[in-house]
Design a protein around this motif. Structure first.
Motif, PDB file in Angstrom:
ATOM      1  N   THR A  15       3.798   3.125  -4.515  1.00  0.00           N
ATOM      2  CA  THR A  15       3.325   4.037  -5.559  1.00  0.00           C
ATOM      3  C   THR A  15       2.077   4.803  -5.116  1.00  0.00           C
ATOM      4  N   THR A  18       1.185   7.655   0.574  1.00  0.00           N
ATOM      5  CA  THR A  18       2.194   7.708   1.645  1.00  0.00           C
ATOM      6  C   THR A  18       3.498   7.062   1.199  1.00  0.00           C
ATOM      7  N   ARG A  38       2.630  -3.531  -8.776  1.00  0.00           N
ATOM      8  CA  ARG A  38       1.870  -4.169  -9.863  1.00  0.00           C
ATOM      9  C   ARG A  38       2.340  -3.677 -11.210  1.00  0.00           C
ATOM     10  N   GLY A  62       4.644  -7.596  -8.880  1.00  0.00           N
ATOM     11  CA  GLY A  62       3.800  -8.566  -8.194  1.00  0.00           C
ATOM     12  C   GLY A  62       2.555  -7.916  -7.640  1.00  0.00           C
ATOM     13  N   GLN A  65      -2.377 -10.102  -4.129  1.00  0.00           N
ATOM     14  CA  GLN A  65      -3.279 -11.262  -4.178  1.00  0.00           C
ATOM     15  C   GLN A  65      -2.499 -12.560  -4.368  1.00  0.00           C
ATOM     16  N   MET A  90      -7.133  -7.224   4.338  1.00  0.00           N
ATOM     17  CA  MET A  90      -5.999  -6.602   5.035  1.00  0.00           C
ATOM     18  C   MET A  90      -5.360  -7.511   6.082  1.00  0.00           C
ATOM     19  N   ILE A 112       1.479   0.985   8.237  1.00  0.00           N
ATOM     20  CA  ILE A 112       0.500   2.084   8.269  1.00  0.00           C
ATOM     21  C   ILE A 112      -0.822   1.505   8.753  1.00  0.00           C
ATOM     22  N   SER A 113      -1.217   1.898   9.956  1.00  0.00           N
ATOM     23  CA  SER A 113      -2.472   1.438  10.543  1.00  0.00           C
ATOM     24  C   SER A 113      -3.488   2.581  10.468  1.00  0.00           C
ATOM     25  N   ASN A 159      -7.513  12.822   0.955  1.00  0.00           N
ATOM     26  CA  ASN A 159      -8.913  12.479   0.640  1.00  0.00           C
ATOM     27  C   ASN A 159      -9.578  13.613  -0.142  1.00  0.00           C
ATOM     28  N   ARG A 162      -9.420  13.051  -3.694  1.00  0.00           N
ATOM     29  CA  ARG A 162     -10.076  11.836  -4.167  1.00  0.00           C
ATOM     30  C   ARG A 162     -11.584  11.932  -3.927  1.00  0.00           C
TER      31      ARG A 162
HETATM   32  N1  LIG Z   1      -7.430   7.763   3.707  1.00  0.00           N
HETATM   33  C1  LIG Z   1      -7.536   7.926   5.011  1.00  0.00           C
HETATM   34  O1  LIG Z   1      -8.177   8.871   5.475  1.00  0.00           O
HETATM   35  C2  LIG Z   1      -6.860   6.958   5.944  1.00  0.00           C
HETATM   36  C3  LIG Z   1      -6.896   7.215   7.309  1.00  0.00           C
HETATM   37  C4  LIG Z   1      -6.261   6.336   8.184  1.00  0.00           C
HETATM   38  C5  LIG Z   1      -5.592   5.213   7.687  1.00  0.00           C
HETATM   39  N2  LIG Z   1      -5.587   4.985   6.340  1.00  0.00           N
HETATM   40  C6  LIG Z   1      -4.892   3.777   5.858  1.00  0.00           C
HETATM   41  O2  LIG Z   1      -3.826   4.148   4.985  1.00  0.00           O
HETATM   42  C7  LIG Z   1      -3.610   3.096   4.050  1.00  0.00           C
HETATM   43  C8  LIG Z   1      -3.638   3.664   2.629  1.00  0.00           C
HETATM   44  O3  LIG Z   1      -2.499   4.441   2.420  1.00  0.00           O
HETATM   45  P1  LIG Z   1      -2.303   5.251   1.052  1.00  0.00           P
HETATM   46  O4  LIG Z   1      -3.305   6.359   0.994  1.00  0.00           O
HETATM   47  O5  LIG Z   1      -0.863   5.566   0.920  1.00  0.00           O
HETATM   48  O6  LIG Z   1      -2.747   4.170  -0.024  1.00  0.00           O
HETATM   49  P2  LIG Z   1      -2.932   4.371  -1.594  1.00  0.00           P
HETATM   50  O7  LIG Z   1      -2.535   5.748  -2.023  1.00  0.00           O
HETATM   51  O8  LIG Z   1      -4.265   3.864  -1.965  1.00  0.00           O
HETATM   52  O9  LIG Z   1      -1.829   3.380  -2.172  1.00  0.00           O
HETATM   53  C9  LIG Z   1      -1.997   1.998  -2.131  1.00  0.00           C
HETATM   54  C10 LIG Z   1      -0.715   1.346  -2.607  1.00  0.00           C
HETATM   55  O10 LIG Z   1      -0.899  -0.072  -2.579  1.00  0.00           O
HETATM   56  C11 LIG Z   1      -0.716  -0.573  -3.905  1.00  0.00           C
HETATM   57  N3  LIG Z   1      -1.647  -1.673  -4.129  1.00  0.00           N
HETATM   58  C12 LIG Z   1      -2.987  -1.636  -4.058  1.00  0.00           C
HETATM   59  N4  LIG Z   1      -3.498  -2.861  -4.333  1.00  0.00           N
HETATM   60  C13 LIG Z   1      -2.437  -3.664  -4.574  1.00  0.00           C
HETATM   61  C14 LIG Z   1      -2.299  -5.034  -4.923  1.00  0.00           C
HETATM   62  N5  LIG Z   1      -3.374  -5.825  -5.065  1.00  0.00           N
HETATM   63  N6  LIG Z   1      -1.065  -5.534  -5.097  1.00  0.00           N
HETATM   64  C15 LIG Z   1       0.035  -4.750  -4.964  1.00  0.00           C
HETATM   65  N7  LIG Z   1      -0.025  -3.436  -4.624  1.00  0.00           N
HETATM   66  C16 LIG Z   1      -1.251  -2.911  -4.449  1.00  0.00           C
HETATM   67  C17 LIG Z   1      -1.012   0.580  -4.841  1.00  0.00           C
HETATM   68  O11 LIG Z   1      -0.419   0.328  -6.079  1.00  0.00           O
HETATM   69  P3  LIG Z   1      -0.959   0.968  -7.460  1.00  0.00           P
HETATM   70  O12 LIG Z   1      -0.182   2.236  -7.619  1.00  0.00           O
HETATM   71  O13 LIG Z   1      -0.620  -0.069  -8.472  1.00  0.00           O
HETATM   72  O14 LIG Z   1      -2.440   1.199  -7.320  1.00  0.00           O
HETATM   73  C18 LIG Z   1      -0.355   1.709  -4.048  1.00  0.00           C
HETATM   74  O15 LIG Z   1       1.043   1.669  -4.183  1.00  0.00           O
HETATM   75  C19 LIG Z   1      -4.740   2.080   4.263  1.00  0.00           C
HETATM   76  O16 LIG Z   1      -4.302   1.019   5.067  1.00  0.00           O
HETATM   77  C20 LIG Z   1      -5.788   2.895   5.001  1.00  0.00           C
HETATM   78  O17 LIG Z   1      -6.633   2.115   5.804  1.00  0.00           O
HETATM   79  C21 LIG Z   1      -6.201   5.832   5.462  1.00  0.00           C
END
Ligand SMILES: NC(=O)c1ccc[n+]([C@@H]2O[C@H](COP(=O)([O-])OP(=O)(O)OC[C@H]3O[C@@H](n4cnc5c(N)ncnc54)[C@H](OP(=O)(O)O)[C@@H]3O)[C@@H](O)[C@H]2O)c1
Length: 300
Positions: A15, A18, A38, A62, A65, A90, A112-113, A159, A162
């Motif tokens: 959700t 990515t 969740r 789920g 955590q 992580m 996704i790293s 970003n 956000r």
């Molecule tokens: N932003 C950057 O510039 C950047 C650069 C390089 C790498 N990254 C990496 O990219 C990744 C983030 O990707 P993204 O932007 O697609 O992430 P995101 O938009 O923040 O989405 C996070 C996902 O994880 C779910 N989630 C979060 N906490 C959870 C929990 N406790 N239990 C179950 N699900 C949970 C969220 O669900 P909900 O919808 O319920 O919140 C959502 O589906 C990270 O590993 C980050 O380090 C980011």
């Protein structure tokens, strides 16, 4: 994987930025998915499936955590998309998910790293936790005779929607105005993940793909914002301390070490990843294209 596939992809993070794109692309390719989420209502609001194909998208409610519901639900899946946006836990989460997934018969994890793993050893906290995660995933894949494909994106274009939103007349960062910075669209990350998860597992083996879709300077960012959003938007360079304070205000849930990295990081000669066009079958999305596509969200 064909439309008659018996494979099913388990999605963690479906959700988010990515994951949403990966899920949509997989559904469009008729690849059935199960989302570990969740909030099932959020899943229902994001994706629509036809009544005659309800099994295309299943939800397992789920939280990362507590992996008990995840472990129960893994059987019957052959691939897994792993997005964990948790800077505290992580490595542990990815370790536990990998063991459970490969033990349940998953043949391929797409993880996704972050491009920060290519920085000097332990030169950043963010790079270190992603590198340790990559290492445990690769070790687990090798121990089980399975595969992990690693995507290493640079900073996300999302970003700007956000914590790095442009204001009415300016935006801030700590980069020198003429310093090139790398960017990648979350749409391209999700699209590549869906391609890999629907290709033959053997095709990508244990590949690690660098993901830089565009390289521009802060000065060019200002020009693009001004041109596309139709109002003058200047670049205001912050000191590292000012940048730290601004990020800490927006991202108060981040650990200090991650904020420290984000506030002090600088790109080292970023280059567009030339192989992205092969994975995507098209050019990656540029900074300007992303601003155009999100003009309304950036105008409000
Ligand atoms: N932003 C950057 O510039 C950047 C650069 C390089 C790498 N990254 C990496 O990219 C990744 C983030 O990707 P993204 O932007 O697609 O992430 P995101 O938009 O923040 O989405 C996070 C996902 O994880 C779910 N989630 C979060 N906490 C959870 C929990 N406790 N239990 C179950 N699900 C949970 C969220 O669900 P909900 O919808 O319920 O919140 C959502 O589906 C990270 O590993 C980050 O380090 C980011």
């Amino acid at each position: 994987m064909s439309s008659t596939t018996t494979e099913r992809v388990f999605i963690i993070g479906g959700t988010g930025n990515t994951g949403t794109v990966a899920v949509r692309d997989l559904l469009a390719k008729k690849v059935p998915v199960t989302l570990y989420a969740r909030n099932p209502e959020k899943v229902a609001s994001l994706f629509s499936t036809t009544a005659d194909d309800e099994s295309a998208l299943k939800v397992v409610q789920g939280d990362l955590q507590d992996l008990a519901p995840l472990k129960k639900a893994l059987a019957g899946h052959t691939r897994l998309l792993l997005v964990v946006n948790d800077f505290e836990n992580m490595v542990q989460i990815k370790t536990d998910v990998a063991e459970a997934a490969y033990g349940a018969g998953i043949k391929q994890i797409v993880d996704i790293s972050s491009l920060t793993v290519t920085d000097a050893w332990r030169s950043s906290y963010i790079g270190t936790i992603h590198l340790e995660s990559e290492q445990v995933l690769l070790a687990a894949a090798k121990a089980h005779g399975t595969n992990v494909v690693t995507l290493r994106p640079t900073r996300f274009l999302s970003n700007m929607l956000r914590h790095d939103r442009p204001g009415p007349t300016s935006f801030t960062d700590n980069a020198d105005p003429d310093a090139p910075q790398g960017w990648i669209s979350p749409n391209d990350i999700g699209a590549v993940a869906a391609v890999i998860l629907s290709d033959d597992v053997k095709k990508h083996r244990n590949a690690a793909y660098t993901m830089v879709g565009d390289v521009i300077t802060a000065k060019q960012r200002a020009e693009i914002f001004t041109r596309v959003l139709g109002r003058p938007i200047a670049y205001h360079q912050l000191t590292v301390l000012e940048r730290y304070n601004a990020l800490a205000a927006h991202l108060s849930f981040f650990p200090f070490t991650a904020l420290y990295d984000l506030a002090s990081m600088r790109d080292h000669s970023p280059l567009v990843s030339r192989g992205l066009v092969i994975l995507l079958g098209r050019n990656p999305e540029t900074f300007e294209e992303y601003v155009k596509a999100n003009k309304q969200a950036l105008t409000l």
